[in-house]
Design an enzyme around this catalytic site. Structure first.
Site, mmCIF file in Angstrom:
data_model
loop_
_atom_site.group_PDB
_atom_site.id
_atom_site.type_symbol
_atom_site.label_atom_id
_atom_site.label_comp_id
_atom_site.label_asym_id
_atom_site.label_seq_id
_atom_site.Cartn_x
_atom_site.Cartn_y
_atom_site.Cartn_z
ATOM 1 N N ASN A 2 0.752 1.304 -2.733
ATOM 2 C CA ASN A 2 1.452 1.293 -4.022
ATOM 3 C C ASN A 2 0.753 0.390 -5.029
ATOM 4 O OD1 ASN A 2 3.233 2.945 -2.795
ATOM 5 N ND2 ASN A 2 4.836 1.413 -2.529
ATOM 6 N N ASP A 10 2.579 -0.597 -7.795
ATOM 7 C CA ASP A 10 3.691 -0.991 -8.656
ATOM 8 C C ASP A 10 3.988 -2.489 -8.646
ATOM 9 O OD1 ASP A 10 5.045 -1.397 -6.214
ATOM 10 O OD2 ASP A 10 5.955 0.596 -6.271
ATOM 11 N N HIS A 63 -5.021 0.020 -3.069
ATOM 12 C CA HIS A 63 -5.271 0.780 -4.301
ATOM 13 C C HIS A 63 -5.101 -0.069 -5.562
ATOM 14 C CE1 HIS A 63 -4.373 4.811 -2.049
ATOM 15 N NE2 HIS A 63 -5.547 4.302 -1.756
ATOM 16 N N CYS A 76 -11.669 -5.960 -18.006
ATOM 17 C CA CYS A 76 -12.468 -5.353 -19.071
ATOM 18 C C CYS A 76 -13.561 -4.485 -18.446
ATOM 19 C CB CYS A 76 -13.084 -6.457 -19.929
ATOM 20 S SG CYS A 76 -14.131 -5.802 -21.251
ATOM 21 N N CYS A 84 -16.952 -6.832 -20.091
ATOM 22 C CA CYS A 84 -17.207 -8.247 -19.813
ATOM 23 C C CYS A 84 -16.347 -8.707 -18.634
ATOM 24 C CB CYS A 84 -16.957 -9.102 -21.060
ATOM 25 S SG CYS A 84 -15.205 -9.424 -21.431
ATOM 26 N N CYS A 108 -10.061 -5.193 -24.971
ATOM 27 C CA CYS A 108 -10.312 -6.539 -24.455
ATOM 28 C C CYS A 108 -10.172 -7.562 -25.582
ATOM 29 C CB CYS A 108 -11.723 -6.593 -23.875
ATOM 30 S SG CYS A 108 -12.258 -8.244 -23.395
ATOM 31 N N CYS A 140 -14.011 -8.959 -26.160
ATOM 32 C CA CYS A 140 -15.168 -8.195 -26.641
ATOM 33 C C CYS A 140 -14.780 -6.834 -27.235
ATOM 34 C CB CYS A 140 -16.180 -7.997 -25.512
ATOM 35 S SG CYS A 140 -15.682 -6.760 -24.309
ATOM 36 N N THR A 176 5.077 7.077 3.440
ATOM 37 C CA THR A 176 3.791 7.626 2.986
ATOM 38 C C THR A 176 3.602 9.024 3.557
ATOM 39 O OG1 THR A 176 1.383 7.416 3.068
ATOM 40 C CG2 THR A 176 2.616 6.327 4.836
ATOM 41 N N ASN A 221 10.424 7.745 7.554
ATOM 42 C CA ASN A 221 10.236 8.773 6.515
ATOM 43 C C ASN A 221 11.265 9.876 6.768
ATOM 44 O OD1 ASN A 221 9.220 10.881 4.809
ATOM 45 N ND2 ASN A 221 7.181 9.943 4.897
HETATM 46 P P1 NAD Z 1 3.421 10.215 -1.545
HETATM 47 O O1 NAD Z 1 4.100 10.347 -2.843
HETATM 48 O O2 NAD Z 1 2.320 11.120 -1.189
HETATM 49 O O3 NAD Z 1 4.511 10.353 -0.359
HETATM 50 C C1 NAD Z 1 5.752 9.708 -0.409
HETATM 51 C C2 NAD Z 1 6.403 9.834 0.952
HETATM 52 O O4 NAD Z 1 7.569 9.021 0.963
HETATM 53 C C3 NAD Z 1 6.845 11.253 1.308
HETATM 54 O O5 NAD Z 1 6.373 11.558 2.607
HETATM 55 C C4 NAD Z 1 8.380 11.171 1.287
HETATM 56 O O6 NAD Z 1 8.970 11.996 2.277
HETATM 57 C C5 NAD Z 1 8.618 9.717 1.612
HETATM 58 N N1 NAD Z 1 9.879 9.162 1.098
HETATM 59 C C6 NAD Z 1 10.571 9.523 -0.023
HETATM 60 N N2 NAD Z 1 11.655 8.751 -0.164
HETATM 61 C C7 NAD Z 1 11.645 7.863 0.853
HETATM 62 C C8 NAD Z 1 12.498 6.784 1.250
HETATM 63 N N3 NAD Z 1 13.582 6.463 0.530
HETATM 64 N N4 NAD Z 1 12.183 6.073 2.362
HETATM 65 C C9 NAD Z 1 11.091 6.390 3.095
HETATM 66 N N5 NAD Z 1 10.251 7.399 2.773
HETATM 67 C C10 NAD Z 1 10.528 8.123 1.674
HETATM 68 O O7 NAD Z 1 2.963 8.713 -1.476
HETATM 69 P P2 NAD Z 1 1.734 8.002 -0.763
HETATM 70 O O8 NAD Z 1 1.608 8.499 0.630
HETATM 71 O O9 NAD Z 1 1.915 6.553 -1.040
HETATM 72 O O10 NAD Z 1 0.417 8.512 -1.489
HETATM 73 C C11 NAD Z 1 0.352 8.680 -2.858
HETATM 74 C C12 NAD Z 1 -0.594 7.854 -3.659
HETATM 75 O O11 NAD Z 1 0.166 7.640 -4.817
HETATM 76 C C13 NAD Z 1 -0.978 6.483 -3.225
HETATM 77 O O12 NAD Z 1 -2.319 6.413 -3.462
HETATM 78 C C14 NAD Z 1 -0.278 5.492 -4.184
HETATM 79 O O13 NAD Z 1 -1.249 4.584 -4.691
HETATM 80 C C15 NAD Z 1 0.150 6.332 -5.319
HETATM 81 N N6 NAD Z 1 1.516 6.121 -5.879
HETATM 82 C C16 NAD Z 1 2.041 4.888 -6.004
HETATM 83 C C17 NAD Z 1 3.327 4.706 -6.498
HETATM 84 C C18 NAD Z 1 3.860 3.317 -6.572
HETATM 85 O O14 NAD Z 1 3.092 2.364 -6.731
HETATM 86 N N7 NAD Z 1 5.182 3.135 -6.446
HETATM 87 C C19 NAD Z 1 4.099 5.802 -6.877
HETATM 88 C C20 NAD Z 1 3.527 7.075 -6.756
HETATM 89 C C21 NAD Z 1 2.247 7.201 -6.234
HETATM 90 ZN ZN ZN Z 2 -14.376 -7.637 -22.592
#
Ligand code: NAD
Ligand code: ZN
Length: 252
Positions: free
Chosen positions: A107, A109, A124, A132, A135, A153, A156, A196, A221
């Site tokens: 994530n 976030d 990630h 930047c 720089c 930035c 710069c 995931t 999941n």
């Molecule tokens: P994904 O969106 O591919 O999969 C999400 C998974 O979570 C699904 O399998 C779903 O069934 C499961 N899920 C949904 N609700 C749930 C819950 N309440 N509890 C447990 N599981 C639950 O996400 P991913 O596998 O992380 O891959 C996606 C890419 O997206 C990553 O690279 C990530 O960086 C990025 N991403 C990040 C965010 C964030 O930062 N919150 C949001 C969206 C995508």
């Molecule tokens: Zn800069």
């Protein structure tokens, strides 16, 4: 919703001294941040989904940074308005209870950081950390709302970008080295995969290798994924329900 863990799992968890956790977008779904894949996810729409991937790619960041930033802005403002949920907080509690704890997250976030998790490998990156493109300037993303253009930035005036891995970019080598050291060279007693869709090999391998070595593996999941058939326990519960139960089962 209370979750009753299988009795055998509860007794296995009592003996656990070290924990490795891998999280994806699903853990933040209960904080109101849309996932990428899965129902209602950002990529769910076959056409717009592909366009989002294109917007969040390295070539678009170079050719049309405003477009990339509009997509980043959506994710960042959802994350900025969100609060850590019971799942994030249970991981903080787990870290307090065991001798060694590693959290590998996909994530971007920043919610694990805000919840208070300490040993985090954000493989990630984090949307709220900017750098930047020209720089050495680095700084925080102060206000993610309503971004229409790539920010500049303060030193710069070149385009800045978030410190995240865009589609088509390499993973940071320092974080990969930490992943190797913590999950492979010094493996944990239990590896838990949470929310995931398990699409990336570097996310899947720590779970599969632990399972093959006979170490305890858990998936949390509501849906089936490619690793569901390999883990010892697949808990079809939301993260905010299953993780507090697991944290409570770990002895102090
Ligand atoms: P994904 O969106 O591919 O999969 C999400 C998974 O979570 C699904 O399998 C779903 O069934 C499961 N899920 C949904 N609700 C749930 C819950 N309440 N509890 C447990 N599981 C639950 O996400 P991913 O596998 O992380 O891959 C996606 C890419 O997206 C990553 O690279 C990530 O960086 C990025 N991403 C990040 C965010 C964030 O930062 N919150 C949001 C969206 C995508
Ligand atoms: Zn800069």
């Amino acid at each position: 919703m209370e979750v009753a863990l299988p009795e055998k799992l509860v007794s296995a968890l009592r003996a656990v001294r070290s924990v490795g956790v891998i999280t994806g977008a699903g853990i933040s779904a209960e904080s109101g941040i849309p996932t990428y894949r899965g129902k209602g996810g950002i990529y769910d729409d076959p056409e717009e989904g592909d366009r989002t991937i294109e917007a969040l790619s390295a070539p678009t960041m170079r050719a049309d940074p405003d477009r990339t930033w509009r997509a980043i802005g959506k994710i960042a403002s959802a994350a900025g308005d969100a609060q850590p949920n019971a799942g994030h907080l249970a991981l903080v509690e787990m870290e307090r209870r065991v001798e060694r704890f590693t959290l590998l997250t996909q994530n971007v976030d920043g919610l694990h950081r805000r919840a208070g998790s300490r040993n985090v490998i954000d493989i990630h990156g984090d949307t709220f950390n900017l750098l930047c493109t020209a720089c050495a300037w680095r700084g925080p993303l102060a206000d993610p709302r309503g971004i229409e253009r790539a920010p500049r930035c303060p030193k710069c005036r070149a385009v800045v970008r978030p410190d995240v891995v865009l589609f088509g970019e390499m993973l940071p080598v320092d974080k990969l080295a930490r992943l190797q050291a913590e999950f492979f060279q010094n493996p944990q007693d239990v590896v838990i995969s949470v929310g995931t869709s398990a699409m990336f090999p570097y996310i899947v391998q720590p779970v599969l290798i632990a399972a093959q070595a006979g170490r305890l593996t858990i998936e949390i999941n509501p849906d089936e994924t490619d690793i569901s058939g390999f883990v010892h326990y697949h808990l079809r519960q939301p993260a905010g329900v299953a993780l507090p139960a697991i944290a409570a089962a770990l002895s102090h």
